[in-house]
Scaffold this motif. Structure first.
Motif, PDB file in Angstrom:
ATOM      1  N   VAL A 194      -4.165   5.505 -25.151  1.00  0.00           N
ATOM      2  CA  VAL A 194      -5.113   6.344 -25.812  1.00  0.00           C
ATOM      3  C   VAL A 194      -4.426   7.210 -27.073  1.00  0.00           C
ATOM      4  O   VAL A 194      -4.912   7.261 -28.017  1.00  0.00           O
ATOM      5  N   LEU A 195      -3.361   7.573 -26.692  1.00  0.00           N
ATOM      6  CA  LEU A 195      -2.743   8.600 -27.648  1.00  0.00           C
ATOM      7  C   LEU A 195      -2.107   7.654 -28.806  1.00  0.00           C
ATOM      8  O   LEU A 195      -2.582   7.899 -29.893  1.00  0.00           O
ATOM      9  N   GLY A 196      -1.668   6.539 -28.576  1.00  0.00           N
ATOM     10  CA  GLY A 196      -1.193   5.669 -29.707  1.00  0.00           C
ATOM     11  C   GLY A 196      -2.309   5.003 -30.606  1.00  0.00           C
ATOM     12  O   GLY A 196      -2.228   5.002 -31.847  1.00  0.00           O
ATOM     13  N   MET A 197      -3.393   4.748 -30.029  1.00  0.00           N
ATOM     14  CA  MET A 197      -4.336   4.162 -30.605  1.00  0.00           C
ATOM     15  C   MET A 197      -5.507   5.233 -31.458  1.00  0.00           C
ATOM     16  O   MET A 197      -5.925   4.961 -32.616  1.00  0.00           O
ATOM     17  N   ASN A 198      -5.130   6.483 -30.903  1.00  0.00           N
ATOM     18  CA  ASN A 198      -6.156   7.379 -31.441  1.00  0.00           C
ATOM     19  C   ASN A 198      -5.599   8.526 -32.248  1.00  0.00           C
ATOM     20  O   ASN A 198      -6.105   9.331 -33.077  1.00  0.00           O
ATOM     21  N   ALA A 199      -4.236   8.965 -32.103  1.00  0.00           N
ATOM     22  CA  ALA A 199      -3.588   9.789 -32.727  1.00  0.00           C
ATOM     23  C   ALA A 199      -2.207   9.967 -33.178  1.00  0.00           C
ATOM     24  O   ALA A 199      -1.594  10.915 -33.280  1.00  0.00           O
ATOM     25  N   THR A 200      -1.845   8.762 -33.430  1.00  0.00           N
ATOM     26  CA  THR A 200      -0.316   8.500 -33.831  1.00  0.00           C
ATOM     27  C   THR A 200      -0.384   8.663 -35.532  1.00  0.00           C
ATOM     28  O   THR A 200      -1.421   8.758 -35.826  1.00  0.00           O
ATOM     29  N   SER A 201       0.922   9.160 -35.697  1.00  0.00           N
ATOM     30  CA  SER A 201       1.140   9.490 -37.197  1.00  0.00           C
ATOM     31  C   SER A 201       0.647   8.135 -38.031  1.00  0.00           C
ATOM     32  O   SER A 201       0.150   8.359 -39.301  1.00  0.00           O
ATOM     33  N   SER A 259       0.800  -1.134  -0.005  1.00  0.00           N
ATOM     34  CA  SER A 259       0.089   0.009   0.114  1.00  0.00           C
ATOM     35  C   SER A 259       0.899   1.392   0.067  1.00  0.00           C
ATOM     36  O   SER A 259       0.500   2.297  -0.592  1.00  0.00           O
ATOM     37  N   GLU A 260       2.006   1.281   0.564  1.00  0.00           N
ATOM     38  CA  GLU A 260       2.858   2.300   0.734  1.00  0.00           C
ATOM     39  C   GLU A 260       3.548   2.773  -0.901  1.00  0.00           C
ATOM     40  O   GLU A 260       3.880   3.993  -1.120  1.00  0.00           O
ATOM     41  N   TYR A 261       3.150   1.921  -1.981  1.00  0.00           N
ATOM     42  CA  TYR A 261       3.590   2.386  -3.287  1.00  0.00           C
ATOM     43  C   TYR A 261       2.436   2.300  -4.191  1.00  0.00           C
ATOM     44  O   TYR A 261       2.516   2.200  -5.417  1.00  0.00           O
ATOM     45  N   THR A 262       1.375   2.493  -3.749  1.00  0.00           N
ATOM     46  CA  THR A 262       0.156   2.363  -4.618  1.00  0.00           C
ATOM     47  C   THR A 262       0.114   3.774  -5.628  1.00  0.00           C
ATOM     48  O   THR A 262      -0.283   3.550  -6.558  1.00  0.00           O
ATOM     49  N   ASN A 263       0.520   4.774  -4.997  1.00  0.00           N
ATOM     50  CA  ASN A 263       0.567   5.722  -5.818  1.00  0.00           C
ATOM     51  C   ASN A 263       1.649   5.748  -6.995  1.00  0.00           C
ATOM     52  O   ASN A 263       1.436   6.149  -7.967  1.00  0.00           O
ATOM     53  N   LEU A 264       2.643   5.001  -6.764  1.00  0.00           N
ATOM     54  CA  LEU A 264       3.570   4.911  -7.981  1.00  0.00           C
ATOM     55  C   LEU A 264       2.819   3.823  -8.831  1.00  0.00           C
ATOM     56  O   LEU A 264       3.149   4.103 -10.216  1.00  0.00           O
ATOM     57  N   TYR A 265       2.205   2.928  -8.396  1.00  0.00           N
ATOM     58  CA  TYR A 265       1.518   2.096  -9.469  1.00  0.00           C
ATOM     59  C   TYR A 265       0.598   2.795 -10.340  1.00  0.00           C
ATOM     60  O   TYR A 265       0.408   2.714 -11.395  1.00  0.00           O
ATOM     61  N   TYR A 266      -0.262   3.731  -9.534  1.00  0.00           N
ATOM     62  CA  TYR A 266      -1.227   4.713 -10.179  1.00  0.00           C
ATOM     63  C   TYR A 266      -0.502   5.439 -11.243  1.00  0.00           C
ATOM     64  O   TYR A 266      -1.206   5.539 -12.305  1.00  0.00           O
ATOM     65  N   ALA A 267       0.548   6.068 -10.961  1.00  0.00           N
ATOM     66  CA  ALA A 267       1.496   6.854 -11.923  1.00  0.00           C
ATOM     67  C   ALA A 267       1.756   6.132 -13.183  1.00  0.00           C
ATOM     68  O   ALA A 267       1.631   6.437 -14.381  1.00  0.00           O
ATOM     69  N   GLY A 268       2.250   4.900 -12.849  1.00  0.00           N
ATOM     70  CA  GLY A 268       2.606   3.829 -14.015  1.00  0.00           C
ATOM     71  C   GLY A 268       1.376   3.472 -14.881  1.00  0.00           C
ATOM     72  O   GLY A 268       1.577   3.477 -16.036  1.00  0.00           O
ATOM     73  N   MET A 269       0.275   3.171 -14.142  1.00  0.00           N
ATOM     74  CA  MET A 269      -0.914   2.973 -14.875  1.00  0.00           C
ATOM     75  C   MET A 269      -1.406   4.024 -15.665  1.00  0.00           C
ATOM     76  O   MET A 269      -1.877   3.876 -16.866  1.00  0.00           O
ATOM     77  N   SER A 270      -1.213   5.251 -15.108  1.00  0.00           N
ATOM     78  CA  SER A 270      -1.825   6.491 -15.907  1.00  0.00           C
ATOM     79  C   SER A 270      -0.821   6.437 -17.125  1.00  0.00           C
ATOM     80  O   SER A 270      -1.490   7.005 -18.111  1.00  0.00           O
ATOM     81  N   ARG A 271       0.323   6.474 -16.901  1.00  0.00           N
ATOM     82  CA  ARG A 271       1.107   6.696 -18.086  1.00  0.00           C
ATOM     83  C   ARG A 271       0.842   5.543 -19.225  1.00  0.00           C
ATOM     84  O   ARG A 271       0.749   5.746 -20.194  1.00  0.00           O
ATOM     85  N   ALA A 272       0.653   4.195 -18.713  1.00  0.00           N
ATOM     86  CA  ALA A 272       0.283   3.404 -19.770  1.00  0.00           C
ATOM     87  C   ALA A 272      -0.892   3.485 -20.336  1.00  0.00           C
ATOM     88  O   ALA A 272      -1.028   3.269 -21.917  1.00  0.00           O
ATOM     89  N   ILE A 273      -2.004   4.044 -19.665  1.00  0.00           N
ATOM     90  CA  ILE A 273      -3.255   4.365 -20.227  1.00  0.00           C
ATOM     91  C   ILE A 273      -3.092   5.540 -21.235  1.00  0.00           C
ATOM     92  O   ILE A 273      -3.532   5.541 -22.384  1.00  0.00           O
ATOM     93  N   GLY A 274      -2.437   6.539 -20.888  1.00  0.00           N
ATOM     94  CA  GLY A 274      -2.210   7.743 -21.760  1.00  0.00           C
ATOM     95  C   GLY A 274      -1.466   7.354 -23.038  1.00  0.00           C
ATOM     96  O   GLY A 274      -1.963   7.930 -23.972  1.00  0.00           O
ATOM     97  N   ASP A 275      -0.579   6.469 -22.979  1.00  0.00           N
ATOM     98  CA  ASP A 275       0.126   6.253 -24.242  1.00  0.00           C
ATOM     99  C   ASP A 275      -0.867   5.140 -24.961  1.00  0.00           C
ATOM    100  O   ASP A 275      -0.405   5.324 -26.174  1.00  0.00           O
TER     101      ASP A 275
END
Length: 184
Positions: free
Chosen positions: A169-176, A151-167
């Motif tokens: 969404v961007l990759g599937m919707n707006a890549t060249s 539980s002391e590392y949950t925010n780190l997990y959320y940060a990693g998941m946010s980055r993966a999801i952001g990548d």
């Protein structure tokens, strides 16, 4: 037989930790000792689902299907025989463990990799985190003496998941590649 399960990100790290913990018996996909089992992933065993895993409408990229944003993101095991075999070993060991020590690489990517594997394996027991940035014997010993609740590392997990999801969404919707494909 009760034991603690350590899950590392690669076999070489598992070998170093196993030696320190006295888990000297080599088995198929893990090391075994009196109190510990040490197994490993091969980096990313799990990944975010592909668009077609959510709906047939996203099987082929098209402007009309955009934006591709699932209501809830899911993960899947990579489609590779070696990965599937190792995951089965991890899942079996995790089901019988009293507790798990996440020995993934220190950082948000390492946290994400291990959490996805444990999530996919349906881990129910308590999970702790080994946080080391060196594989010297002293560093491993010190890290093992200072493990903390997951539980002391949950925010780190959320940060990693946010980055993966952001990548994703961007990759599937707006890549060249996607934009180029839409213009032809």
């Amino acid at each position: 037989m009760s034991y603690k399960l350590c899950i590392t990100e690669k076999p070489s790290v598992a070998k170093d930790i196993a030696r320190i913990l006295g888990a000297t018996r080599r088995c198929d996909g893990y090391f075994e000792g009196p109190e510990y089992r040490i197994t490993w992933t091969f980096g990313h065993l799990c990944e975010l689902k592909e668009p077609a895993d959510y709906t047939e409408d996203w099987k082929r990229w098209s402007l009309i299907a955009l934006p591709m944003i699932p209501g809830r993101f899911g993960i899947k095991l990579k489609d590779d025989a070696g990965i599937k075999k190792q995951f089965k070993i991890i899942k079996t060991l995790a089901a019988d463990a009293d507790s798990i020590i996440n020995c993934g690489d220190a950082g948000q990517e390492g946290e994400l990799i291990q959490r996805w594997v444990m999530q996919k394996a349906g881990v129910k027991c308590p999970v702790y985190r080994l946080w080391i940035s060196s594989l010297t014997d002293d560093a491993i010993r010190q890290g093992l003496s200072e493990i903390k609740p997951e539980s002391e590392y949950t925010n780190l997990y959320y940060a990693g998941m946010s980055r993966a999801i952001g990548d994703w969404v961007l990759g599937m919707n707006a890549t060249s590649t996607a934009v180029t494909a839409a213009t032809y």
